[in-house]
Design a protein around this motif. Structure first.
Motif, PDB file in Angstrom:
ATOM      1  N   VAL A 299       6.109   2.457   1.275  1.00  0.00           N
ATOM      2  CA  VAL A 299       5.439   1.227   0.864  1.00  0.00           C
ATOM      3  C   VAL A 299       5.088   0.441   2.129  1.00  0.00           C
ATOM      4  O   VAL A 299       5.950  -0.215   2.734  1.00  0.00           O
ATOM      5  CB  VAL A 299       6.339   0.384  -0.065  1.00  0.00           C
ATOM      6  N   ARG A 300       3.842   0.555   2.531  1.00  0.00           N
ATOM      7  CA  ARG A 300       3.396  -0.169   3.733  1.00  0.00           C
ATOM      8  C   ARG A 300       3.079  -1.607   3.367  1.00  0.00           C
ATOM      9  O   ARG A 300       2.339  -1.891   2.422  1.00  0.00           O
ATOM     10  CB  ARG A 300       2.175   0.515   4.339  1.00  0.00           C
ATOM     11  N   VAL A 301       3.663  -2.542   4.123  1.00  0.00           N
ATOM     12  CA  VAL A 301       3.456  -3.971   3.896  1.00  0.00           C
ATOM     13  C   VAL A 301       2.415  -4.475   4.890  1.00  0.00           C
ATOM     14  O   VAL A 301       2.564  -4.285   6.103  1.00  0.00           O
ATOM     15  CB  VAL A 301       4.767  -4.752   4.051  1.00  0.00           C
TER      16      VAL A 301
ATOM     17  N   HIS B 291       0.855  -1.181   0.000  1.00  0.00           N
ATOM     18  CA  HIS B 291       0.000   0.000   0.000  1.00  0.00           C
ATOM     19  C   HIS B 291       0.899   1.242   0.000  1.00  0.00           C
ATOM     20  O   HIS B 291       1.711   1.418   0.913  1.00  0.00           O
ATOM     21  CB  HIS B 291      -0.921   0.009   1.223  1.00  0.00           C
ATOM     22  N   LEU B 292       0.757   2.069  -1.014  1.00  0.00           N
ATOM     23  CA  LEU B 292       1.611   3.245  -1.156  1.00  0.00           C
ATOM     24  C   LEU B 292       0.999   4.413  -0.401  1.00  0.00           C
ATOM     25  O   LEU B 292      -0.186   4.741  -0.569  1.00  0.00           O
ATOM     26  CB  LEU B 292       1.783   3.603  -2.636  1.00  0.00           C
ATOM     27  N   GLU B 293       1.824   5.054   0.417  1.00  0.00           N
ATOM     28  CA  GLU B 293       1.386   6.202   1.201  1.00  0.00           C
ATOM     29  C   GLU B 293       2.261   7.406   0.868  1.00  0.00           C
ATOM     30  O   GLU B 293       3.483   7.351   1.014  1.00  0.00           O
ATOM     31  CB  GLU B 293       1.476   5.892   2.702  1.00  0.00           C
TER      32      GLU B 293
ATOM     33  N   TRP C 239      10.534   6.003  -0.768  1.00  0.00           N
ATOM     34  CA  TRP C 239      10.722   5.615  -2.164  1.00  0.00           C
ATOM     35  C   TRP C 239      10.288   6.786  -3.026  1.00  0.00           C
ATOM     36  O   TRP C 239       9.206   7.343  -2.847  1.00  0.00           O
ATOM     37  CB  TRP C 239       9.880   4.376  -2.483  1.00  0.00           C
ATOM     38  N   LEU C 240      11.148   7.170  -3.989  1.00  0.00           N
ATOM     39  CA  LEU C 240      10.873   8.349  -4.817  1.00  0.00           C
ATOM     40  C   LEU C 240      10.005   7.978  -6.013  1.00  0.00           C
ATOM     41  O   LEU C 240      10.220   6.935  -6.648  1.00  0.00           O
ATOM     42  CB  LEU C 240      12.187   8.965  -5.317  1.00  0.00           C
ATOM     43  N   GLU C 241       9.035   8.819  -6.293  1.00  0.00           N
ATOM     44  CA  GLU C 241       8.226   8.620  -7.486  1.00  0.00           C
ATOM     45  C   GLU C 241       9.108   8.805  -8.714  1.00  0.00           C
ATOM     46  O   GLU C 241       9.841   9.784  -8.835  1.00  0.00           O
ATOM     47  CB  GLU C 241       7.071   9.618  -7.509  1.00  0.00           C
TER      48      GLU C 241
END
Length: 487
Positions: free
Chosen positions: A214-216, A198-200, A339-341
């Motif tokens: 990136v939430r796991v 899940h991307l936050e 994490w960079l877009e």
């Protein structure tokens, strides 16, 4: 030679050298005219010699007497008419030079195809490299890696690694450097069994850079289908039973807290690449060296004097789009859970779209490569030049990037850079762009966002803006030197 003959020669000389006069030419037109200089040089020397001979023949050595007192009244009127004709031709040329793009580009036909071929093939020193072969070799290596990754990780709870995508300048078909070409590949990751990503969005990030976490999350696997795989549910089986009978979850290996950790993932990639290498066909002849990197996997593969440098980036796709969050290098002090877009995949698809439409002699990549090489050591980034060229490719038909328009396109790139510097604004190419090819898929928030200003620092710092304008002048001098003198 009489006076009338001299004035006819003067007229011929003025017509031939009309365009490079004074400050009325912009730099690009001047450079275009320089291509004709070699053809005109002999004629100019011959004309000077004849004028010199005329001077020696005249009595008294006074030009005023030669040009006026030696003339009869009807000859004076003839000379005046010739001068009027010269002025008329000059203003006619000025009018033509100010016409629309098509008229200006038709004028470029006067530069012969041989002149442009000489400029492209002999005057400009292009990097000696076979990017296509390097890209093919790199993707072949990555495909072999992907096959073995699948075997090694099939029963694990590590991220599932997808097929690598070639990104960056080499795979786009250009490179600013003659040596040290880096072949960048992007490896998408999907969650393993019993997990979800899940991307936050990181709201505390810098305004011009979008960062994500990136939430796991663990998912229930108690269904009948999952039980057939002899997998215990991380959520509903006792912790002691999980420790005894099943490998640890992704949360216990590559995460910090609940978030996927870039640096832990990079170390895992290094270990995986080293472990799989002996099984690959390339290992029989090539030597692998892993290079230090905290947010990616960098390697050098050598065979005699042949060297390939490869950077393996990894990340997670945003939905079904061509936008990912990536392990690429961030700003100083970027936390390991950020994490960079990245828009690398969308940009490579744009260049592939252009390549499918481009005629055989299209030179947009040569233009980009030339400017990117010239700016090395000045201060402009290669991404700045790439962004300007992408904007121009999106507005100027690809048919007008062929050799015939080479100098015109160089002038467009230079002018566009100058305008962006003066306005202190260079819009990002992907974010908020409503004119992208349909095959490039963007998330809704990217498609509707205001494009970030890549020159935002110039708007807030007058010193930086002044320095950038000075660097632009340096870039212009380098361009002129390359086109006029070959260095």
């Amino acid at each position: 030679m009489d006076a009338i003959t001299f004035f006819f020669m003067l007229l011929e000389s003025l017509i031939q050298y009309l365009q490079p006069v004074g400050d009325v030419l912009d730099e690009e037109k001047h450079l275009r005219m320089e291509l004709r200089a070699k053809r005109l040089e002999r004629k100019r020397i011959r004309l000077e010699r004849e004028v010199e001979q005329l001077t020696l023949k005249q009595s008294g050595g006074v030009w005023g007497e030669v040009l006026w007192f030696a003339l009869k009244p009807w000859q004076v009127w003839a000379v005046a008419g010739l001068l009027a004709l010269v002025l008329g031709l000059y203003f006619f040329w000025r009018k033509r030079s100010d016409e629309a793009e098509n008229s200006s580009e038709e004028d470029e036909d006067h530069v012969s195809d041989n002149d442009l071929r000489w400029l492209l093939d002999e005057r400009i020193q292009w990097p000696v490299q076979d990017l296509q072969r390097g890209c093919e070799w790199t993707l072949d290596l990555m495909d072999n890696y992907t096959i073995y990754f699948g075997h090694v990780l099939s029963d694990s709870f590590y991220p599932v690694l997808q097929r690598a995508i070639g990104v960056g300048s080499a795979f786009e078909g250009w490179s600013p450097r003659e040596q040290d070409v880096v072949y960048s590949v992007f490896i998408p990751m999907t969650p393993p069994r019993g997990h979800s990503f899940h991307l936050e969005l990181d709201s505390a990030g810098q305004g011009h850079v979008r960062n994500f976490r990136v939430r796991v999350q663990l998912e229930c696997t108690c269904s009948r289908e999952q039980q057939a795989e002899d997998m215990l549910c991380f959520l509903h089986h006792p912790e002691e039973e999980l420790r005894s009978n099943q490998d640890p979850s992704l949360l216990d290996t590559l995460c910090t807290g609940s978030y996927l950790d870039v640096q832990k993932t990079a170390r895992w990639f290094h270990q995986l690449v080293r472990a799989v290498w002996p099984a690959l066909p390339q290992s029989h002849n090539w030597h692998l060296t892993l290079l230090p990197s905290t947010r990616s996997c960098r390697l050098k593969v050598t065979y005699g004097t042949e060297i390939f440098q490869i950077e393996m980036l990894f990340g997670v796709r945003r939905g079904d789009s061509d936008i990912f969050v990536s392990s690429q290098q961030g700003y100083a002090g970027t936390p390991s859970t950020l994490w960079l877009e990245t828009y690398d995949v969308a940009e490579i698809k744009f260049f592939q779209h252009i390549a499918r439409q481009a005629p055989a002699d299209t030179l947009h990549l040569r233009c980009l490569q030339l400017f990117s090489h010239l700016q090395l050591g000045i201060g402009f980034s290669t991404y700045t030049m790439k962004t300007i060229v992408m904007h121009l490719l999106n507005t100027i038909p690809v048919s007008r990037w062929c050799r015939r328009y080479f100098l015109r396109r160089l002038g467009d790139i230079s002018d566009n850079l100058r305008c962006c510097l003066e306005e202190k604004c260079l819009n990002h190419f992907i974010v908020g762009n409503k004119r992208l090819p349909q095959e490039i898929s963007l998330p809704l928030d990217i498609a509707s966002s205001e494009p970030p200003n890549l020159f935002h620092h110039l708007a807030s710092c007058p010193v930086a803006h002044s320095q950038a304008m000075s660097e632009y002048q340096d870039l212009q001098r380098r361009l002129a030197s390359v086109l006029l003198h070959g260095h």
